[in-house]
Design an enzyme around this catalytic site. Sequence first.
Site, PDB file in Angstrom:
ATOM      1  N   GLN A  78      -6.286  -7.727  -2.093  1.00  0.00           N
ATOM      2  CA  GLN A  78      -7.537  -7.448  -1.380  1.00  0.00           C
ATOM      3  C   GLN A  78      -7.298  -6.379  -0.322  1.00  0.00           C
ATOM      4  O   GLN A  78      -6.994  -6.682   0.830  1.00  0.00           O
ATOM      5  CB  GLN A  78      -8.105  -8.720  -0.751  1.00  0.00           C
ATOM      6  CG  GLN A  78      -9.493  -8.506  -0.211  1.00  0.00           C
ATOM      7  CD  GLN A  78     -10.156  -9.780   0.240  1.00  0.00           C
ATOM      8  OE1 GLN A  78      -9.627 -10.870   0.096  1.00  0.00           O
ATOM      9  NE2 GLN A  78     -11.344  -9.640   0.784  1.00  0.00           N
ATOM     10  N   PHE A  79      -7.458  -5.121  -0.717  1.00  0.00           N
ATOM     11  CA  PHE A  79      -7.227  -4.021   0.213  1.00  0.00           C
ATOM     12  C   PHE A  79      -8.235  -4.023   1.352  1.00  0.00           C
ATOM     13  O   PHE A  79      -7.970  -3.467   2.426  1.00  0.00           O
ATOM     14  CB  PHE A  79      -7.227  -2.670  -0.518  1.00  0.00           C
ATOM     15  CG  PHE A  79      -8.596  -2.114  -0.805  1.00  0.00           C
ATOM     16  CD1 PHE A  79      -9.178  -1.213   0.062  1.00  0.00           C
ATOM     17  CD2 PHE A  79      -9.293  -2.497  -1.940  1.00  0.00           C
ATOM     18  CE1 PHE A  79     -10.437  -0.694  -0.198  1.00  0.00           C
ATOM     19  CE2 PHE A  79     -10.537  -1.996  -2.210  1.00  0.00           C
ATOM     20  CZ  PHE A  79     -11.123  -1.089  -1.331  1.00  0.00           C
ATOM     21  N   THR A  80      -9.374  -4.677   1.181  1.00  0.00           N
ATOM     22  CA  THR A  80     -10.393  -4.679   2.235  1.00  0.00           C
ATOM     23  C   THR A  80      -9.941  -5.432   3.480  1.00  0.00           C
ATOM     24  O   THR A  80     -10.596  -5.350   4.521  1.00  0.00           O
ATOM     25  CB  THR A  80     -11.730  -5.260   1.728  1.00  0.00           C
ATOM     26  OG1 THR A  80     -11.522  -6.598   1.285  1.00  0.00           O
ATOM     27  CG2 THR A  80     -12.295  -4.418   0.596  1.00  0.00           C
TER      28      THR A  80
END
Length: 148
Positions: A78-80
């Site tokens: 989850q790069f967010t």
Amino acid sequence: MKLVIQRVNYAEVKVEEESVGSIQKGLLVFLGVGREDTKEIADKYLKKLLGLRIFEDNAGKTNLSLSDVNGELLIVSQFTLYANCKKGNRPSFIEAGAPDQANEIYEYIIQEATKQIPVVQHGIFGADMKISLENDGPFTIILDESIL
């Protein structure tokens, strides 16, 4: 590196309506990889993650680790988690690792976790994933650079 860890009774990740990973009692981990992250840093996070004593013992105290309860692990990229919302209303993801580097670290953590935990499931890096879960507690912990 940033990890959002949820103690769950069950969790599942789907891609295009197909289940690609599911667990029963254990930990759902959302994993964000930063630009400066390395395998050595990943090792420190994995050690901390697997050593967390966040499951209840017979006395109701959070005193047991994932392996103590024969728990399962679901890891989702989850790069967010690297969203920077300081300026304006549109998040910037400049601090997130480049896709090739982030995927390498993500796969490394999965590989290393499987050496210690019998059931390790995961999502698909970069895919549009749908996550369903039942948080147990609720119990959620965030690990970031403050643990190093």
